[in-house]
Motif scaffolding. Sequence first.
Motif, PDB file in Angstrom:
ATOM      1  N   ASN A 154       0.842  -1.193   0.000  1.00  0.00           N
ATOM      2  CA  ASN A 154       0.000   0.000   0.000  1.00  0.00           C
ATOM      3  C   ASN A 154       0.873   1.237   0.000  1.00  0.00           C
ATOM      4  OD1 ASN A 154      -2.327  -1.519   0.088  1.00  0.00           O
ATOM      5  ND2 ASN A 154      -2.375  -1.557   2.333  1.00  0.00           N
ATOM      6  N   LEU A 155       0.576   2.144  -0.911  1.00  0.00           N
ATOM      7  CA  LEU A 155       1.336   3.386  -0.992  1.00  0.00           C
ATOM      8  C   LEU A 155       0.775   4.442  -0.042  1.00  0.00           C
ATOM      9  CD1 LEU A 155       1.870   3.604  -4.843  1.00  0.00           C
ATOM     10  CD2 LEU A 155       3.388   2.639  -3.120  1.00  0.00           C
ATOM     11  N   ASP A 156      -0.557   4.459   0.111  1.00  0.00           N
ATOM     12  CA  ASP A 156      -1.202   5.453   0.985  1.00  0.00           C
ATOM     13  C   ASP A 156      -1.547   4.783   2.311  1.00  0.00           C
ATOM     14  OD1 ASP A 156      -2.454   7.567   2.096  1.00  0.00           O
ATOM     15  OD2 ASP A 156      -3.867   7.897   0.445  1.00  0.00           O
ATOM     16  N   ILE A 157      -0.608   4.806   3.244  1.00  0.00           N
ATOM     17  CA  ILE A 157      -0.819   4.164   4.540  1.00  0.00           C
ATOM     18  C   ILE A 157      -1.906   4.868   5.326  1.00  0.00           C
ATOM     19  CG2 ILE A 157       0.318   3.489   6.676  1.00  0.00           C
ATOM     20  CD1 ILE A 157       1.280   1.992   4.231  1.00  0.00           C
ATOM     21  N   GLU A 158      -1.941   6.188   5.224  1.00  0.00           N
ATOM     22  CA  GLU A 158      -2.956   6.944   5.980  1.00  0.00           C
ATOM     23  C   GLU A 158      -4.368   6.590   5.509  1.00  0.00           C
ATOM     24  OE1 GLU A 158      -2.033  10.996   5.535  1.00  0.00           O
ATOM     25  OE2 GLU A 158      -0.201  10.938   6.754  1.00  0.00           O
ATOM     26  N   GLU A 159      -4.542   6.485   4.192  1.00  0.00           N
ATOM     27  CA  GLU A 159      -5.869   6.115   3.675  1.00  0.00           C
ATOM     28  C   GLU A 159      -6.247   4.707   4.089  1.00  0.00           C
ATOM     29  OE1 GLU A 159      -9.465   6.512   1.768  1.00  0.00           O
ATOM     30  OE2 GLU A 159      -7.943   8.006   2.262  1.00  0.00           O
ATOM     31  N   GLN A 160      -5.228   3.828   4.084  1.00  0.00           N
ATOM     32  CA  GLN A 160      -5.491   2.460   4.523  1.00  0.00           C
ATOM     33  C   GLN A 160      -5.905   2.438   5.998  1.00  0.00           C
ATOM     34  OE1 GLN A 160      -2.082  -0.027   4.453  1.00  0.00           O
ATOM     35  NE2 GLN A 160      -3.184  -1.908   4.935  1.00  0.00           N
ATOM     36  N   GLU A 161      -5.127   3.183   6.826  1.00  0.00           N
ATOM     37  CA  GLU A 161      -5.477   3.232   8.250  1.00  0.00           C
ATOM     38  C   GLU A 161      -6.860   3.841   8.457  1.00  0.00           C
ATOM     39  OE1 GLU A 161      -2.358   5.397   9.991  1.00  0.00           O
ATOM     40  OE2 GLU A 161      -0.900   3.741   9.985  1.00  0.00           O
TER      41      GLU A 161
END
Length: 1637
Positions: free
Chosen positions: A897-904
């Motif tokens: 995952n490149l966007d960790i914040e969006e994943q979180e």
Amino acid sequence: MEAAGEARSAAPAPADEEPRAKAPGDRRCSSSAEEAALEVSWVQGFSKKNFGFINNQTVCYPCGNYILFLNIETKKTTVLQCQTGQVGAFAANRNSQVLAFSDRKLNPVIYIYTFPELNKLAELKGNAQLDYTLLAFSFTGPYVASYSSIPEFVLSVWNWQENILLCSETQPGVTATSLTFNPMNWQQLCFVNESSLTIWHIERNNDEHHLKQNPVKLPDGQGSVSPRKDLFFPVSHSEDPYYGPDLPVSAIAGLVGDEAETFMPRNYIKPSVHPTAHCWTATSEIYVGCKEGYVLAIDAETCSVSVLQQKPLPEYMRKISDVVSYVRREVQKKKGGKPKDLQKPVLFAMAFCNEGLYAAGSEGILFFYHVKGLQYEMKICADILQPISSLIFSPDYTILLLVTDQGTVYTYKPAQSGEVVKLLDACSSCFLAADFLTPGNKYCVSVTISGEVQVWLLEDGTCLSKLNIDIEATAMACCPSSNSVAVGTKRGQIYFLDVTKVEAPRVVHRIFLSKFPVLSLHYDQSGQFLIARATEGHIFILDARPSKLFQVLGYVVLADEVLDLSVASDFKNDLVEVVVLLKVAEVQRATLEIFCLSSALTTDNDKYVNAQGMLNASAIKKEQYDLDYPLSSAVRLKDNIVYGYCTCAPFICKYHLSEENMLEDPSVFLSEKRTPSNQFGPGFLCLSPNSRWLASAAKDGVLFIYHTFTMDILAQKHSHSYQGGGIRSVVFSLDGKFILVNGENDGALVCLKWKKIKKTEVKEAAFHWQSLLAILNKPTLNENIVLKSMAEWQFDPESTSESLPEEKFKEAPVKSSNVEVTEEDGNITSLYSASTNDMTWIGQKIKKVIREETQRFANQKKELQMGIKKLRKTIQKMMLENEQVPDIEKLEQHEFNLDIEEQERAQAEAEREVARARKEIEMENLANRYLQDVIKHECWDAMCVKGRAVKCFRMACEVKNYPLKGHSEEELETLEKVLRLKKIETADLKVQKKNLETESETVLPKEEGEKAEEAMADDSASDCLIGSLSSQYGGDTSILYHQWDLHTREQKVNQIVLLKIKVEKYLTQQEREKAEMLAKLEMERHLAAMDNERLRALNDMMGGVLEIKKEDILKMDIPPPPFISKPEHVWSDEEKKIFREHEKKVKQLNEEKENYRRALENELKKLEASIQETTQNFDETVCKLSERKVKIEMVIYQEELKIVNLIYALLLDEELDTREVGLHNFLMKKEKDKVKTARTIQTTKNKIEAYIDTYENAIVEEKNLECGFTKEFADVPANLFDELFQLYKHRPKTPMTEILHDTANPYGDGSGSAEDYKDALTLLMKAMDKLDSPEHMPNGLDLPMWEHFCLARRNKMESEELVKWMALTLAEMQAFLQRRMDDNEKIKSEIEDIFQELTWLQEEKMKLQLNLTVQFLLKQGQVELESTEIPDYSDAILINKSVIEELNCSIMAQGQKKIASMVECKEFSKGIFQLEWEHKKMRMQIDDLKQKARDIVTLPISKDRQLFLTVLNYDSRIAHHISVMEETLGIMDKLHKKNVKNRQKRIKELEKCISLKEEANYELSLELKEMLVSVSERRHIFEAADTRHVSEKIAKQRYREILKQKHLRGLVKEQEEQFEILQAEVERLKSRTFPIL
């Protein structure tokens, strides 16, 4: 409203009312208040309350604090103001031309006013605390009825002429909808609420009045009229031998007191029709319209109800009607409305006339009903397409008024049968705002909440035009620089109207600012800017000029909630200052923000706003000030002076703002001065255009005008009221002459003007107005030209914004950052995808910004999209490679995952959703567990005997036990108490039996044998008599009462308790001890088995087995030798030997296994046979147990049947007791009513006796007046006396009241009252004035004598009228007495019925105690009946068989003795009969002889018999007497005929005289018409020609001639009097000189 006239004040403020603004007025109004005052110029509005005629030309209706009188011919309006607050209930009496209304203050008062004088006649003060809801005038007499609301609900009847409360009655909780008097009889009132109708009778006993209620039973919802059922007193008392007597439902329900009399079960209650309208007929019937579409006819005397049915139409008419109805329905569907049911319309208004009944309802159609009997014919008169709420006839019944709910009033003339004419076009919705149209001295504009805009003529309030924009409005303002009007809506839109033509306003433009509602609109005085205030701190700035197409210049968003906004213009600096009052949360103070708008905003707008349209802070120079008090309104004057209306205390604060305190360093400003306002509730301030007057208004409805320099009160006006929500808005005209005040909820728009004011104030206001007009004239002219040229704005039906629901408009606008990027193509899709016309102005700005940014960064966007695609492919390739590497080298999925914040964020959102779902599931599981615990506790834990079952192995049979709950301590105590009581009763019975034994010990053996046999029979029949087989199944019946002994209630209750004891097996003492010992040993064995060390060790070491079992050995396999894998030819001899031994062992093992298998099979067969036998025995045992359970259940049902019978007997006993208590309560009420009625009867009799004496004295006095007349005028000559006596007896025709002479009135004269007779006497005395004139004086009578005669005649007439009135009053009193006596007899009859029923109840209770219900056990087939009819055992008695047999033996013995005695008596009686016959014959002969002797002695001889015996020719004597009598009769007949001819001749002379008089009157009427025509012609000539001076000269000359003629007539009259005196003197002297002549 078409026009307005003068305004009158209803009443001065009462003395006990709290004065308003007294302190500041006393302190500061010494000079100003005396020289300034406000008055009402006109009032506009419409109320949905009563609407009525006050005379033939004027209608009146309440509106806010005012009552408006509208002349239907001139369309002029007169205003009457109620000074004490809002007008409550209202009624008008068209006959007496008076009106009544109540105020809505605490302890309201009813005011009576006359029209057109508008003078107050009376104030009726009752006991109402809050409000009156209804008022109604009687058709005749000075009576008015009122009905008060919560908490009293009192119906009262008043005499408004004498200000007397006649009678009143309370109806707790009943809310009335209408109240009317019977026009034919003022002593009947129709009282209607939403679901019932009541007729009240006003009974009169001289000076006492009583209200008597007669409720009407309305039909049910289906229109069927069912007879009234008296559930408290049934028609008959049917009695069932088993179920007992038939009691009322109230006794069955256990009700006593008032509830028992009014109780009705739900299945008896049928919803009745709902009355919606009613009217009285000329026959004292009531026509009632219902919500269900029925028309009822109610007889007011009998209260009987009939449903009117429509007369069937002929076939051709029915077809035409169907076609017309179909066409109407289709037209209505095309218009989008609901189809109307013309066959069964719902009527909301009715009006009766001579021709029939007019009615209307929600369909908007005026129907005419021609009623004949119980059928009617209906026709349509008019269709106004609006729901009609009221129909009112004018007093002369020539005009019918149609009042709608939408504020429109129409007139319809039944005689002409033409179209309806619109009389009044008001708006039923409340006024929202009002403003003056430029230049501010001719027209004003108002808008209602429903979006209706009206243009009014400022001079008299004439409505010039109306325009409905069909949307909910929230604000309105008029532009000073043009004749345009801005209207804000709840949806965030602003409509701009062109009012250059006041007769035809039109919508020319619309701006959709935002989805926030527009709260207020403000123009600056120069008309350059329009400031719109919206919710959430949004303030929009618009160009107010039509030439700029009302361009939106920008908007400002403030941090806090905006409470108020005001605008001030600085013409010197060309600036507009906007003062905004903000609400500071959780702080008891206010914040004031001021920002300036320059004209540069209109010329170079892009310079001062950002891309989103928001104004830059530097462009508006915002300043902020914190004030020490929380304010609800603020206005700014010059020199930085601010006035604010405080919310925490009733005063007005004055602040002086310093220019040094800017937004960077805010400080709290303290008020320099606080002026008490003495107003309550939230208020606001309004500044006049010249800034010299400050208006203060609040929820109390009082308007105060202050001088801004000194804060002295110039004037105050109670224009609205607190009950109507107070004042919503106030606005001054530009010239300062008028003030428009708008109410909050009362629907009234009041225009005030100065009644008196200082000339300096007027000059100052006029100077400011002229200076302002000088500035605005040129721009106004130019802008109006542009405004006229603008095309009318057309509504787009496909516009989604117009059809969005209200909920969507309440949502906040979507922010500009809300964009989404699709995964496939990456195109940015804006949420604002609607068209430009459907989008808000803010939305268009945001869309424009997004579009510009999209175009600016298009290349970067494409590069990013390509990079994202490449990156996506790279990652997918890496993920594929990761799947192929070993597990130790694999990466986790989240590492790609490149966007960790969006994943979180997504994970957190998913976790929150999981937590929410988990919580819901846990709560649901918790609820289920709680339900499980409740069920388990109730159905398992609470059971001392758990529910279990035994099932058969091979049969479908199952036997369940009886789960039982344990007895509570209370139940055990009750059981113990009953057992002790039963033991005591048993012991007492034994003692009584021992004391009553009187038989000797020596009894015959035969009798002993018979008794033994009877005892055995009794033992065998005990089960039959006990009524159950419980003793055969373990039940102890020794403690039960015998069925023959259950007479009292306590015995039955104890029997029920004893029958509910759990049946247990009886055990002896040894059996109990043995069972206890076995249970103890079993417990010890069980405990020892639970803790055995040997068994535990054996299980641990060897699995619990000491030696190897055979089956374990057989399970083992013999291992093959190790050389078995080699070829057989390489084996050695030893190996071959070993292999042979191995085969031998294997063979032996297989043989042993086979033998063991066969043994096991045999053992298995034995075990299967044993198990089958055991299970079969078990099944047989279970079947036997099931059969026994069936018998036990039979026994249980037998005992339950006993309990049910006992409970029913107890219930019946309780019902009888309840009925008895209810009857006693009812009896007490009736006895009280009887005492009250008897007291009333006695009092009435005493009053009648006293009144009879007065009446007889009046009759005697009236006769004495006639006798006194003869004595007083005895010296008058005989011929004059006869003429005077004829004049004394002459009476003028009784004149009718002017209101009642119209033949169109269907009610005629109605029934008169005592006051009507007084009025008739007054009219009679007025009519006597003509007869008392000297021209009717006989010749020869002097004037003093004539005057004395006239006075005597008047006294005689007054006495006669008094006697008549007293006779009517006496008859009324006697009728009242007769009604009370009838009521007394009715009460006596009811009391007798109650006593009879009480006696019947006592008998039934005795029967219930003696006639017991006994349960027997009978074998089937024991009794067989030959016929199918079952005998009637209602009068049967249950006794012992031996009693019958002994009685039969004694009867047979006595019968034989009787036969022998009868034979002996028969022979002896023959001789007695013969002797008696002879004796009787001799007695009869003696009686005949004695009677003949008495007749001879007592023979009478009359005079006729003496003449008959003495006169020789008796027949001739009788014939002569008859002839004499016939001659006498002939003479009398001739004399009678002569008198009849004289009377007929006199009648002909009088008829001839009458005809001559009529001809003369006709000629005079013709002359009068000609004179009227000539007078009219002369008036027109005079008006047409300017002959003022000539006419004055002619008038003076004519006046001198009239004076001269008057002088000559006076001389002639004096000479005639002198001549008459001389003539009388001559006659006197002549009679003295020549007495013979």
